[in-house]
Design a protein around this motif. Structure first.
Motif, PDB file in Angstrom:
ATOM      1  N   UNK A  51      31.810 -34.583 106.049  1.00  0.00           N
ATOM      2  CA  UNK A  51      30.810 -33.513 106.072  1.00  0.00           C
ATOM      3  C   UNK A  51      31.062 -32.418 105.045  1.00  0.00           C
ATOM      4  N   UNK A  52      32.309 -32.208 104.646  1.00  0.00           N
ATOM      5  CA  UNK A  52      32.603 -31.167 103.672  1.00  0.00           C
ATOM      6  C   UNK A  52      32.319 -31.647 102.255  1.00  0.00           C
ATOM      7  N   UNK A  53      32.420 -32.957 102.043  1.00  0.00           N
ATOM      8  CA  UNK A  53      32.347 -33.487 100.690  1.00  0.00           C
ATOM      9  C   UNK A  53      30.925 -33.898 100.309  1.00  0.00           C
ATOM     10  N   UNK A  54      30.236 -34.529 101.247  1.00  0.00           N
ATOM     11  CA  UNK A  54      28.893 -34.968 100.913  1.00  0.00           C
ATOM     12  C   UNK A  54      28.042 -35.007 102.186  1.00  0.00           C
ATOM     13  N   UNK A  55      26.815 -35.361 102.058  1.00  0.00           N
ATOM     14  CA  UNK A  55      25.935 -35.470 103.216  1.00  0.00           C
ATOM     15  C   UNK A  55      25.252 -34.157 103.547  1.00  0.00           C
ATOM     16  N   UNK A  56      24.490 -34.195 104.642  1.00  0.00           N
ATOM     17  CA  UNK A  56      23.639 -33.066 104.988  1.00  0.00           C
ATOM     18  C   UNK A  56      24.425 -31.812 105.360  1.00  0.00           C
ATOM     19  N   UNK A  57      25.679 -31.996 105.825  1.00  0.00           N
ATOM     20  CA  UNK A  57      26.464 -30.828 106.231  1.00  0.00           C
ATOM     21  C   UNK A  57      27.195 -30.155 105.091  1.00  0.00           C
ATOM     22  N   UNK A  58      27.005 -30.626 103.869  1.00  0.00           N
ATOM     23  CA  UNK A  58      27.790 -30.135 102.736  1.00  0.00           C
ATOM     24  C   UNK A  58      27.674 -28.631 102.559  1.00  0.00           C
ATOM     25  N   UNK A  59      26.482 -28.104 102.474  1.00  0.00           N
ATOM     26  CA  UNK A  59      26.312 -26.679 102.185  1.00  0.00           C
ATOM     27  C   UNK A  59      26.856 -25.803 103.303  1.00  0.00           C
ATOM     28  N   UNK A  60      26.579 -26.158 104.546  1.00  0.00           N
ATOM     29  CA  UNK A  60      27.064 -25.367 105.674  1.00  0.00           C
ATOM     30  C   UNK A  60      28.583 -25.391 105.744  1.00  0.00           C
ATOM     31  N   UNK A  61      29.154 -26.579 105.525  1.00  0.00           N
ATOM     32  CA  UNK A  61      30.613 -26.697 105.565  1.00  0.00           C
ATOM     33  C   UNK A  61      31.247 -25.856 104.473  1.00  0.00           C
ATOM     34  N   UNK A  62      30.686 -25.925 103.288  1.00  0.00           N
ATOM     35  CA  UNK A  62      31.228 -25.137 102.177  1.00  0.00           C
ATOM     36  C   UNK A  62      31.110 -23.643 102.470  1.00  0.00           C
ATOM     37  N   UNK A  63      29.994 -23.251 103.035  1.00  0.00           N
ATOM     38  CA  UNK A  63      29.802 -21.830 103.334  1.00  0.00           C
ATOM     39  C   UNK A  63      30.845 -21.337 104.318  1.00  0.00           C
ATOM     40  N   UNK A  64      31.115 -22.132 105.333  1.00  0.00           N
ATOM     41  CA  UNK A  64      32.117 -21.745 106.319  1.00  0.00           C
ATOM     42  C   UNK A  64      33.495 -21.615 105.680  1.00  0.00           C
ATOM     43  N   UNK A  65      33.837 -22.572 104.811  1.00  0.00           N
ATOM     44  CA  UNK A  65      35.166 -22.565 104.209  1.00  0.00           C
ATOM     45  C   UNK A  65      35.316 -21.494 103.130  1.00  0.00           C
ATOM     46  N   UNK A  66      34.220 -21.156 102.445  1.00  0.00           N
ATOM     47  CA  UNK A  66      34.304 -20.052 101.486  1.00  0.00           C
ATOM     48  C   UNK A  66      34.704 -18.764 102.198  1.00  0.00           C
ATOM     49  N   UNK A  67      34.232 -18.603 103.410  1.00  0.00           N
ATOM     50  CA  UNK A  67      34.532 -17.376 104.147  1.00  0.00           C
ATOM     51  C   UNK A  67      36.015 -17.245 104.480  1.00  0.00           C
ATOM     52  N   UNK A  68      36.742 -18.383 104.540  1.00  0.00           N
ATOM     53  CA  UNK A  68      38.181 -18.312 104.824  1.00  0.00           C
ATOM     54  C   UNK A  68      39.023 -18.453 103.562  1.00  0.00           C
ATOM     55  N   UNK A  69      38.362 -18.376 102.384  1.00  0.00           N
ATOM     56  CA  UNK A  69      39.127 -18.284 101.146  1.00  0.00           C
ATOM     57  C   UNK A  69      39.019 -19.441 100.190  1.00  0.00           C
ATOM     58  N   UNK A  70      38.179 -20.437 100.460  1.00  0.00           N
ATOM     59  CA  UNK A  70      38.048 -21.569  99.551  1.00  0.00           C
ATOM     60  C   UNK A  70      37.310 -21.166  98.272  1.00  0.00           C
ATOM     61  N   UNK A  71      37.734 -21.757  97.170  1.00  0.00           N
ATOM     62  CA  UNK A  71      37.026 -21.639  95.892  1.00  0.00           C
ATOM     63  C   UNK A  71      36.410 -22.991  95.556  1.00  0.00           C
ATOM     64  N   UNK A  72      35.651 -23.056  94.470  1.00  0.00           N
ATOM     65  CA  UNK A  72      35.068 -24.322  94.054  1.00  0.00           C
ATOM     66  C   UNK A  72      36.147 -25.383  93.836  1.00  0.00           C
ATOM     67  N   UNK A  73      37.269 -24.995  93.233  1.00  0.00           N
ATOM     68  CA  UNK A  73      38.354 -25.941  92.976  1.00  0.00           C
ATOM     69  C   UNK A  73      38.964 -26.457  94.269  1.00  0.00           C
ATOM     70  N   UNK A  74      39.024 -25.617  95.277  1.00  0.00           N
ATOM     71  CA  UNK A  74      39.647 -26.026  96.546  1.00  0.00           C
ATOM     72  C   UNK A  74      38.890 -27.168  97.212  1.00  0.00           C
ATOM     73  N   UNK A  75      37.587 -27.243  96.994  1.00  0.00           N
ATOM     74  CA  UNK A  75      36.808 -28.307  97.618  1.00  0.00           C
ATOM     75  C   UNK A  75      37.153 -29.682  97.052  1.00  0.00           C
TER      76      UNK A  75
END
Length: 562
Positions: free
Chosen positions: A16-40
């Motif tokens: 769900x974090x890498x691809x598929x319909x949950x991609x954007x929501x998952x990324x948004x959640x993880x950005x809030x805890x400190x993820x950058x584009x490279x971290x994904x």
């Protein structure tokens, strides 16, 4: 490891974090805890921390978790720290609260599985520092079966006058005997626990840490390091790095936690004179990973492995003193050289046990903590698996030989730990008694409390050689004396221990490995027909759920058998 491989590994668990319909929501959640584009683009490494300010065993583990996270990040992963619960046996022992102790092992395993399974971590580091959170961590890692390393939080330093937590428990018995006044008891209490780390003898925490290292699930040396030390910080950082190597090589717990690995763990536990709880926890860990391990395996391995370590509770030295002479790696090298370890077992280093031990130096000359093979503490195992008409499916004793190998006495029956403790301290219990403490098993307690308060009171009262104690409960790693636990079937299930009456003759033979009640089969059957199961002590909540689902102690007291 190439970036594409990283993402291939991630897709196995965290799509769900890498691809598929949950991609954007998952990324948004993880950005809030400190993820950058490279971290994904990086493998996610979960760091399971058992930090808590409840107990010195775990009060420093938040710092160790940060070290492991840094190691994972430096190696090209992206770490996320999460917590699981822990409890304190030292605080709960002798109280109703101790019923939650073994239960917490299952809750910890459940919580690690739940978090990692939900979040889709690619690899894991679990850091434990107390009796139940260590096997709980291992069971969680085994259920998930993703590249993982276990880290031990480390041992405590000795207290004033070479004291530790067991000194406090035994001081209570010494006071009851009249050998210590209250001021002396208070002085021991104030100085026995000087700071962070797990209980200082070869009690359950140090036993399980050693077993896990011997199994190959910790980095070499992890089990024998002081809690507050540069070596422990380096161990944690190294564990974070090691997970990325395991991920690249696709080495999972099931590749390491094999039948041979469990045999190595049992061998090291015996050589160290370790806790009876190792039997319970190793059975549970083996069940979880799908390895067929039984009580009889401890018997067979015990025939060929001597006790070599002069460590508390039955010996003289503390874990910190073993740390000072090199920990357990030289001992493992000794065992390997004598053909007692499987050197071909894989470990979290990516190498085998034999490869890890190849350059390990021997213990310094003149040390007397670890004995030579020609001068063992005991020629065979101190962990005795007993069978007989009192324990048709087995019981576990810790008999070093110092307390003798045979005991026959008259039964004095108690239906709880508290009842027994009162009668020990008030002088009712006398030489020649076999204390029978029942309805303390996994289902009946529920929770299989440790009988540390009664065994410590017996030792403190000077009755260690004159009184035996048998129970369907279990023992602290700090318990010693003529004690037999894990009697199965337990009393709550109508096991023979439920049928013992005051004055019956009980015989314990640690040479023939028998525990017998001198009562005819006909009389036992008469008592069985008259016996009625007691009502459950809890009908709602954690303890009720545990009582309904837990298996026999002879099966590891797990709660998820099919």
């Amino acid at each position: 490891m190439t970036q594409d491989k990283n993402q291939d590994k991630r897709r196995k668990y965290s799509a769900p974090v890498v691809d598929g319909i949950g991609k954007s929501a998952s990324r948004a959640m993880l950005r809030a805890v400190g993820f950058t584009d490279e971290d994904f683009k990086k493998p996610q490494i979960g760091i399971a921390s058992t930090w808590s300010n409840l107990t010195p065993c775990n009060m420093h583990i938040n710092q160790l978790a940060e070290e492991s996270a840094a190691g994972a990040d430096e190696a090209g992963g992206k770490s996320l720290i999460f917590n699981t619960i822990t409890i304190s046996d030292g605080i709960a022992n002798g109280t109703e609260g101790m019923k939650y102790s073994l239960v917490s092992r299952e809750v910890i395993a459940d919580s690690i599985e739940t978090v990692a399974g939900c979040e889709g971590f690619d690899g894991l580091v679990a850091i434990g520092g107390c009796d139940k959170n260590m096997p709980g961590c291992m069971m969680g890692l085994a259920r998930l079966n993703r590249p993982s390393v276990f880290v031990y939080g480390g041992t405590i330093m000795p207290g004033e006058n070479h004291t530790d937590i067991i000194s406090v428990f035994e001081a209570v018995g010494s006071h009851a005997r009249g050998d210590l006044d209250l001021i002396e008891v208070k002085q021991i209490e104030e100085t026995a626990i000087p700071g962070p780390g797990s209980c200082g003898g070869m009690y359950t925490a140090n036993t399980m840490a050693s077993a896990i290292e011997a199994m190959g699930m910790s980095l070499p040396g992890s089990s024998a390091q002081n809690a507050v030390s540069d070596t422990k910080a380096a161990d944690c950082r190294g564990a974070g790095t090691a997970v990325l190597n395991l991920l690249e090589k696709d080495i999972k717990p099931s590749d390491i936690m094999t039948r041979k690995a469990f045999e190595n763990a049992i061998t090291v536990v015996i050589a160290l004179g370790g806790s009876t709880n190792a039997v319970l926890h190793l059975l549970a860990m083996a069940s979880t990973i799908g390895v067929d391990l039984e009580l009889e395996d401890f018997v067979e391995i015990g025939k060929r492995v001597p006790v070599l370590a002069d460590l508390r509770p039955s010996g003289h030295y503390m874990m910190s003193e073993l740390v000072a002479i090199g920990g357990i790696q030289p001992l493992m090298k000794m065992l390997l050289d004598h053909g007692l370890l499987h050197g071909d077992c894989l470990t979290v280093t990516g190498q085998t046990i034999a490869e890890n031990l190849a350059d390990v130096a021997p213990y310094p000359e003149g040390q007397d903590i670890i004995h030579a093979f020609d001068n063992p503490i005991k020629a065979d195992s101190h962990l005795r698996i007993l069978f007989g008409n009192l324990a048709p499916t087995g019981a576990v004793a810790k008999i070093t030989g110092k307390e003798g190998t045979h005991f026959t006495g008259r039964a004095r029956v108690f239906h709880s730990e508290e009842e027994a403790q009162e009668r020990i301290l008030d002088g009712t219990v006398v030489a020649g008694d076999v204390l029978v403490i029942r309805y303390e098993g996994p289902k009946g307690g529920p929770g299989m409390r440790e009988m540390l308060s009664p065994t410590s009171a017996i030792m403190g009262k000077g009755l260690g050689s004159d009184v035996a104690l048998i129970t369907d409960g279990r023992f602290s790693g700090g318990s010693h004396g003529f004690v037999v636990g894990h009697i199965t079937p337990e009393a709550a299930e109508g096991g023979p221990i439920a049928l013992v009456e005051d004055g019956d003759t009980v015989t314990i033979d640690a040479v023939s490995n028998r525990i017998e009640l001198d009562v005819s089969g006909e009389e036992l059957e008469r008592r069985r027909q008259a016996w009625q199961a007691p009502p459950p002590r809890f009908t709602r909540g954690t303890l009720a759920k545990y009582s309904r689902t837990v298996s026999s102690a002879s099966k590891g007291a797990v709660t998820d058998l099919p």
